[in-house]
Design an enzyme around this catalytic site. Structure first.
Site, PDB file in Angstrom:
ATOM      1  N   ARG A   1     -14.154  20.790  15.379  1.00  0.00           N
ATOM      2  CA  ARG A   1     -12.942  20.033  15.697  1.00  0.00           C
ATOM      3  C   ARG A   1     -12.932  18.654  15.046  1.00  0.00           C
ATOM      4  O   ARG A   1     -12.516  17.656  15.653  1.00  0.00           O
ATOM      5  CB  ARG A   1     -12.756  19.894  17.227  1.00  0.00           C
ATOM      6  CG  ARG A   1     -12.636  21.221  17.951  1.00  0.00           C
ATOM      7  CD  ARG A   1     -11.385  22.010  17.569  1.00  0.00           C
ATOM      8  NE  ARG A   1     -11.430  23.339  18.157  1.00  0.00           N
ATOM      9  CZ  ARG A   1     -11.918  24.421  17.521  1.00  0.00           C
ATOM     10  NH1 ARG A   1     -12.329  24.335  16.259  1.00  0.00           N
ATOM     11  NH2 ARG A   1     -11.947  25.582  18.109  1.00  0.00           N
TER      12      ARG A   1
ATOM     13  N   SER B   1      -7.514  22.162  25.185  1.00  0.00           N
ATOM     14  CA  SER B   1      -8.861  21.872  25.692  1.00  0.00           C
ATOM     15  C   SER B   1      -9.141  20.377  25.652  1.00  0.00           C
ATOM     16  O   SER B   1      -8.983  19.734  24.610  1.00  0.00           O
ATOM     17  CB  SER B   1      -9.904  22.590  24.849  1.00  0.00           C
ATOM     18  OG  SER B   1      -9.777  23.979  25.048  1.00  0.00           O
TER      19      SER B   1
ATOM     20  N   GLU C   1     -12.557  16.498  23.328  1.00  0.00           N
ATOM     21  CA  GLU C   1     -11.957  17.032  22.097  1.00  0.00           C
ATOM     22  C   GLU C   1     -10.625  16.315  21.857  1.00  0.00           C
ATOM     23  O   GLU C   1     -10.276  15.996  20.725  1.00  0.00           O
ATOM     24  CB  GLU C   1     -11.715  18.542  22.255  1.00  0.00           C
ATOM     25  CG  GLU C   1     -10.984  19.156  21.084  1.00  0.00           C
ATOM     26  CD  GLU C   1     -10.919  20.681  21.178  1.00  0.00           C
ATOM     27  OE1 GLU C   1     -11.903  21.309  21.643  1.00  0.00           O
ATOM     28  OE2 GLU C   1      -9.877  21.228  20.788  1.00  0.00           O
TER      29      GLU C   1
HETATM   30  C1  FAD Z   1      -1.474  24.666  24.931  1.00  0.00           C
HETATM   31  C2  FAD Z   1      -2.406  24.199  23.843  1.00  0.00           C
HETATM   32  C3  FAD Z   1      -3.311  25.083  23.265  1.00  0.00           C
HETATM   33  C4  FAD Z   1      -4.196  24.662  22.270  1.00  0.00           C
HETATM   34  N1  FAD Z   1      -5.070  25.564  21.730  1.00  0.00           N
HETATM   35  C5  FAD Z   1      -5.907  25.162  20.736  1.00  0.00           C
HETATM   36  C6  FAD Z   1      -6.832  26.099  20.140  1.00  0.00           C
HETATM   37  O1  FAD Z   1      -6.893  27.271  20.467  1.00  0.00           O
HETATM   38  N2  FAD Z   1      -7.639  25.630  19.155  1.00  0.00           N
HETATM   39  C7  FAD Z   1      -7.608  24.337  18.730  1.00  0.00           C
HETATM   40  O2  FAD Z   1      -8.368  23.979  17.810  1.00  0.00           O
HETATM   41  N3  FAD Z   1      -6.756  23.438  19.274  1.00  0.00           N
HETATM   42  C8  FAD Z   1      -5.910  23.824  20.261  1.00  0.00           C
HETATM   43  N4  FAD Z   1      -5.040  22.909  20.823  1.00  0.00           N
HETATM   44  C9  FAD Z   1      -5.025  21.510  20.335  1.00  0.00           C
HETATM   45  C10 FAD Z   1      -4.028  21.277  19.174  1.00  0.00           C
HETATM   46  O3  FAD Z   1      -3.164  22.363  19.061  1.00  0.00           O
HETATM   47  C11 FAD Z   1      -4.780  21.072  17.849  1.00  0.00           C
HETATM   48  O4  FAD Z   1      -5.723  20.019  17.940  1.00  0.00           O
HETATM   49  C12 FAD Z   1      -3.831  20.783  16.680  1.00  0.00           C
HETATM   50  O5  FAD Z   1      -4.596  20.713  15.504  1.00  0.00           O
HETATM   51  C13 FAD Z   1      -3.049  19.483  16.864  1.00  0.00           C
HETATM   52  O6  FAD Z   1      -2.121  19.346  15.824  1.00  0.00           O
HETATM   53  P1  FAD Z   1      -1.012  18.200  15.893  1.00  0.00           P
HETATM   54  O7  FAD Z   1      -0.185  18.270  14.663  1.00  0.00           O
HETATM   55  O8  FAD Z   1      -0.289  18.271  17.187  1.00  0.00           O
HETATM   56  O9  FAD Z   1      -1.944  16.884  15.829  1.00  0.00           O
HETATM   57  P2  FAD Z   1      -1.763  15.527  16.644  1.00  0.00           P
HETATM   58  O10 FAD Z   1      -2.049  15.762  18.091  1.00  0.00           O
HETATM   59  O11 FAD Z   1      -0.482  14.885  16.297  1.00  0.00           O
HETATM   60  O12 FAD Z   1      -2.967  14.684  16.014  1.00  0.00           O
HETATM   61  C14 FAD Z   1      -4.309  15.086  16.245  1.00  0.00           C
HETATM   62  C15 FAD Z   1      -5.212  14.237  15.337  1.00  0.00           C
HETATM   63  O13 FAD Z   1      -4.926  14.534  13.973  1.00  0.00           O
HETATM   64  C16 FAD Z   1      -4.548  13.356  13.249  1.00  0.00           C
HETATM   65  N5  FAD Z   1      -3.546  13.783  12.262  1.00  0.00           N
HETATM   66  C17 FAD Z   1      -2.352  14.393  12.499  1.00  0.00           C
HETATM   67  N6  FAD Z   1      -1.727  14.648  11.327  1.00  0.00           N
HETATM   68  C18 FAD Z   1      -2.539  14.189  10.343  1.00  0.00           C
HETATM   69  C19 FAD Z   1      -2.454  14.162   8.916  1.00  0.00           C
HETATM   70  N7  FAD Z   1      -1.399  14.678   8.242  1.00  0.00           N
HETATM   71  N8  FAD Z   1      -3.477  13.595   8.227  1.00  0.00           N
HETATM   72  C20 FAD Z   1      -4.565  13.066   8.864  1.00  0.00           C
HETATM   73  N9  FAD Z   1      -4.709  13.067  10.201  1.00  0.00           N
HETATM   74  C21 FAD Z   1      -3.702  13.626  10.934  1.00  0.00           C
HETATM   75  C22 FAD Z   1      -4.002  12.424  14.322  1.00  0.00           C
HETATM   76  O14 FAD Z   1      -4.056  11.062  13.929  1.00  0.00           O
HETATM   77  C23 FAD Z   1      -4.935  12.729  15.482  1.00  0.00           C
HETATM   78  O15 FAD Z   1      -6.160  12.033  15.335  1.00  0.00           O
HETATM   79  C24 FAD Z   1      -4.153  23.304  21.822  1.00  0.00           C
HETATM   80  C25 FAD Z   1      -3.225  22.415  22.393  1.00  0.00           C
HETATM   81  C26 FAD Z   1      -2.354  22.843  23.382  1.00  0.00           C
HETATM   82  C27 FAD Z   1      -1.368  21.874  23.982  1.00  0.00           C
END
Ligand code: FAD
Length: 306
Positions: free
Chosen positions: A177, A227, A297
């Protein structure tokens, strides 16, 4: 508090694509968090580069925002500019076969695209909510499959120099992660994924199977950030929290989910402090019971409470 000169410069550059004092509870899936000084949504790469230049001139800190599915913002809000990547969403099938996706492409669009074009290999991401940029920063995955297994290269843009670079998978420093290559303030602009040609029906069947499995194992009908803790080596954070007797534990509007103990859900009106309080309770209970120190995480950002 942002200086009025900086506010004015942001407004001149981005017009209505910048908003000030925006509550992050509206921009994150947990629905908690205080205001960001500014929320900027550049409409293309050129504007992103100009915005970074402006941030450097005015010494404004930047935070990348994908879709906010893995962010917990403190009640006191965030300094500087939150840069939303959602307008960068070019998505193309390329030779190889490969798929090119800009950072603002959503997980749902990518999955749909792969089904429609009969491209296999990325199905495991179905239902991992977020954008491609967020997936890269988090090396998002499930079970033993992660982004590092399917990414060929990521195009990055340095916030310090505005230089772009193409980093091959090995140079990205993907970990559990995490992605070391994106931790020094670089934004992931786009990703090239390795895929294989397949029957669209088969790709769809696998996607449907995985989405169905999530429906039964995760509380998807209430706001959460997925998570909260990383799984410790050889164990599961959810199993440990459940064993410590914390399922259903509440603080204000926040609750440790009964369906999946590694999820904290917002039952309505939760604050960041409620969620942080439950994180602390879970940590202490697991430490006392098993001597294990849980690591978060979810990315916790923002101004600390007094
Ligand atoms: C119901 C639910 C289920 C989930 N299941 C999983 C799962 O099975 N596996 C899993 O790994 N995660 C899971 N997650 C967590 C989430 O989906 C992941 O972490 C996903 O990668 C977040 O993407 P985001 O675009 O929303 O990132 P954000 O929440 O917007 O950002 C997360 C991090 O990434 C950085 N970031 C965002 N975009 C960029 C970019 N373009 N360049 C550099 N840094 C950037 C942000 O600054 C921050 O530090 C789940 C979340 C929820 C709510």
């Amino acid at each position: 508090m942002m200086a009025s000169r900086a506010r004015h410069a942001l407004q001149t550059l981005l017009e209505d694509r910048v908003k000030f004092d925006v509550p992050m509870s509206r921009k994150t899936s947990l629905r908690v968090g205080g205001p960001a000084d500014a929320l900027a949504t550049p409409r293309n790469r050129e504007e992103m580069v100009a915005l970074l230049e402006l941030c450097r001139q005015h010494h404004l800190p930047r935070t990348w925002l994908g879709a906010g599915f893995n962010l917990l913002i403190q009640e006191n809000g965030l300094d500087g500019v939150v840069v939303c990547t959602k307008k960068l969403r070019r998505l193309e099938a390329r030779p190889g076969p490969t798929v090119f996706a800009e950072c603002g492409v959503s997980h749902a669009s990518l999955t749909r695209f792969c089904v429609e074009h009969g491209l296999a290999g990325l199905e495991f991401g179905a239902g991992i909510p977020g954008t491609i940029g967020g997936w890269m920063a988090m090396n998002a995955g499930i079970g033993d499959r992660e982004q590092k297994d399917v990414v060929l290269e990521v195009e990055t843009l340095s916030a310090e120099t505005s230089e772009t670079q193409i980093l091959r998978r090995e140079a990205l420093g993907f970990g559990y992660r995490s992605c070391a290559g994106l931790e020094q303030g670089a934004v992931a602009l786009s990703t090239l994924f390795e895929v294989t040609a397949a029957d669209p029906g088969q790709v769809k069947a696998e996607v449907d199977r995985l989405l169905g499995a999530r429906q039964t194992s995760q509380p998807l009908d209430v706001p959460s950030c997925g998570s909260v803790f990383r799984n410790p080596e050889g164990d599961y954070a959810g199993r440990l929290i459940e064993q410590a007797g914390l399922c259903g534990e509440r603080l204000g509007g926040a609750e440790i989910s009964r369906r999946h103990a590694n999820f904290i859900v917002n039952r309505g009106g939760a604050t960041a402090d409620d969620v942080l309080g439950l994180i602390d309770r879970a940590r202490r209970a697991v430490r006392t019971m098993a001597g294990i120190e849980l690591q978060t995480e979810v990315r916790i950002l923002g101004r600390m409470s007094e």
